[in-house]
Design a protein around this motif. Structure first.
Motif, PDB file in Angstrom:
ATOM      1  N   LEU A 106     -27.024 -31.789  23.653  1.00  0.00           N
ATOM      2  CA  LEU A 106     -27.696 -33.368  24.004  1.00  0.00           C
ATOM      3  C   LEU A 106     -29.002 -33.148  25.165  1.00  0.00           C
ATOM      4  CD1 LEU A 106     -24.604 -35.301  24.702  1.00  0.00           C
ATOM      5  CD2 LEU A 106     -25.929 -35.287  22.535  1.00  0.00           C
TER       6      LEU A 106
ATOM      7  N   ILE B  25     -30.447 -40.999  25.897  1.00  0.00           N
ATOM      8  CA  ILE B  25     -29.726 -39.738  25.496  1.00  0.00           C
ATOM      9  C   ILE B  25     -29.772 -39.498  24.075  1.00  0.00           C
ATOM     10  CG2 ILE B  25     -27.254 -38.589  25.301  1.00  0.00           C
ATOM     11  CD1 ILE B  25     -26.423 -40.745  27.465  1.00  0.00           C
ATOM     12  N   THR B  26     -30.405 -38.299  23.744  1.00  0.00           N
ATOM     13  CA  THR B  26     -30.766 -37.868  22.315  1.00  0.00           C
ATOM     14  C   THR B  26     -29.900 -36.636  21.891  1.00  0.00           C
ATOM     15  OG1 THR B  26     -32.796 -36.655  22.969  1.00  0.00           O
ATOM     16  CG2 THR B  26     -33.072 -38.956  22.329  1.00  0.00           C
ATOM     17  N   VAL B  27     -29.573 -36.752  20.680  1.00  0.00           N
ATOM     18  CA  VAL B  27     -28.824 -35.546  20.044  1.00  0.00           C
ATOM     19  C   VAL B  27     -30.052 -34.414  19.465  1.00  0.00           C
ATOM     20  CG1 VAL B  27     -27.294 -34.646  18.382  1.00  0.00           C
ATOM     21  CG2 VAL B  27     -26.796 -36.878  19.620  1.00  0.00           C
TER      22      VAL B  27
ATOM     23  N   LYS C  61     -30.233 -34.597  28.098  1.00  0.00           N
ATOM     24  CA  LYS C  61     -30.160 -35.547  29.110  1.00  0.00           C
ATOM     25  C   LYS C  61     -31.185 -36.086  29.932  1.00  0.00           C
ATOM     26  CE  LYS C  61     -28.570 -34.249  33.405  1.00  0.00           C
ATOM     27  NZ  LYS C  61     -29.115 -35.348  34.341  1.00  0.00           N
TER      28      LYS C  61
ATOM     29  N   GLU D 247     -26.401 -30.709  16.186  1.00  0.00           N
ATOM     30  CA  GLU D 247     -24.944 -31.113  15.990  1.00  0.00           C
ATOM     31  C   GLU D 247     -24.472 -30.447  14.783  1.00  0.00           C
ATOM     32  OE1 GLU D 247     -21.823 -35.092  15.578  1.00  0.00           O
ATOM     33  OE2 GLU D 247     -24.253 -35.303  15.763  1.00  0.00           O
TER      34      GLU D 247
ATOM     35  N   LEU E 126     -20.442 -38.867  25.533  1.00  0.00           N
ATOM     36  CA  LEU E 126     -20.234 -37.971  24.612  1.00  0.00           C
ATOM     37  C   LEU E 126     -18.932 -38.366  23.650  1.00  0.00           C
ATOM     38  CD1 LEU E 126     -20.018 -35.014  22.998  1.00  0.00           C
ATOM     39  CD2 LEU E 126     -18.822 -34.377  24.755  1.00  0.00           C
TER      40      LEU E 126
ATOM     41  N   TYR F 177     -19.727 -41.684  21.601  1.00  0.00           N
ATOM     42  CA  TYR F 177     -20.765 -41.346  20.772  1.00  0.00           C
ATOM     43  C   TYR F 177     -19.748 -40.746  19.485  1.00  0.00           C
ATOM     44  CZ  TYR F 177     -23.720 -38.476  17.818  1.00  0.00           C
ATOM     45  OH  TYR F 177     -24.500 -37.682  16.663  1.00  0.00           O
TER      46      TYR F 177
END
Length: 348
Positions: free
Chosen positions: A108, A96-98, A110, A101, A130, A133
């Motif tokens: 994200l 999972i990468t951001v 997914k 933000e 989420l 995190y």
């Protein structure tokens, strides 16, 4: 006496809505009675419940410890004392990468195979990741989770990859909910479908759900019978197709989703004879078997690739909350591998 100071994640909502979250086991009639009797106050004064909370406001309740504990309820006690489920999801869920933000929203990327929200209590989903995190980053505290929980604001099918929008704060959740409801958020997907689609097109129709089979069908028009029967009332759908490249019997396709209904893209493409490769529910078995054998593809190759956020003025009149911008999630490795084999890689 119990006291809570309103933070940014509680500000902007009505007092009565806040109280329902703060004291989830207390009924509405009881809460209004306590407000009338000044057993619950706002900034030391009597309140009606319709007041809009501001950051720094103080809500006080005058209950015994036993009564307060009962109204808080077991669920809130569990959240306060055992955030291990969120920590567990944050530690265990991978890839999972951001993508974006800020103080209010989180976007994200997914991976395919992960639930956006859990279907059963034992599931681990993106929503739990989420919160884990944000707890790990110190962006929210266990105490704040009593009255506000960050959450995903749009869903993707388990096996669809790509962008998921999340509200970090109440303001962010309200903003995302507003642009989704108004359809001012533009959503674009990439996929590879069977057959050649050579021209741009706009598909419209009606989506009929079969809940038992967890499947939908597309019809071009709504019949009089369906129009009269609420139980089987189909959903109107609208999907725009833009071929990015085609050849060797396949098309790399850009899809803009105007109405986000269950399985909309998958069913709409099947209805015109161009199902997505790898789609076990709506695709061609022989095509699916080929791509599983050659590339290990066991799900529909569908990726929520980019969105365009609209410029919007902050409701409090302080200026633009977010300028219009495009946010993109790179296609996953398996998608790129298949696209390269079909000669489409340079377009991703």
């Amino acid at each position: 006496m119990q006291s809570v100071t309103i933070g940014k994640n509680q500000a902007g909502q009505r007092l009565d809505k806040f109280l329902h979250k703060y004291l989830p086991e207390a009924g509405s009639s009881f809460l209004y009675k306590m407000l009338r009797k000044k057993n619950i106050t706002l900034n030391g004064k009597k309140a009606e419940g319709k007041e809009i909370l501001a950051e720094g406001d103080v809500v006080q309740s005058f209950f015994s410890d036993e009564t307060f504990a009962r109204f808080v309820g077991q669920e809130m006690q569990t959240v306060q004392s055992t955030p291990s489920g969120y920590h567990n999801a944050y530690q265990k869920l991978k890839d999972i990468t951001v993508i974006y933000e800020d103080e209010d929203i989180l976007i994200l990327n997914k991976p395919a195979g992960l639930l956006t929200q859990k279907a059963k209590d034992e599931d681990l989903s993106l929503n739990e990741w989420l919160i884990g995190y944000l707890l790990a980053a110190g962006s929210i505290s266990k105490e704040e989770l009593k009255t506000f929980r960050p959450s995903v604001c749009n869903r993707l099918d388990r096996n669809t990859s790509g962008l998921v929008l999340c509200g970090k704060s109440l303001k962010g959740s309200q903003y995302l909910g507003r642009i989704i409801k108004r359809h001012s958020l533009r959503k674009f997907y990439y996929t590879i479908c069977v057959g050649l689609i050579e021209k741009e097109s706009l598909l419209e129709g009606y989506l009929q759900k079969d809940s038992k089979a967890n499947k939908v069908t597309v019809c071009k028009e709504m019949t009089d019978k369906e129009n009269r029967t609420n139980a089987s009332h189909p959903d109107y759908i609208r999907t725009a197709l833009t071929p990015l490249a085609f050849g060797e019997g396949y098309t790399l396709l850009g899809v803009e989703l105007f109405t986000g209904k269950t399985h909309q893209i998958r069913a709409h493409l099947q209805s015109i004879g161009h199902p997505i490769i790898g789609d076990r529910k709506y695709g061609f078995p022989k095509e699916n078997a080929f791509f599983e054998r050659e590339f290990g593809l066991r799900h529909q190759l569908l990726h929520a690739h980019h969105i365009i956020l609209p410029e919007e003025t902050d409701p409090d009149g302080t200026g633009a909350f977010l300028a219009a911008r495009r946010i993109t999630a790179p296609c996953p490795g398996q998608f790129i591998k298949i696209a390269k084999a079909l000669g489409f890689e340079e377009l991703l």
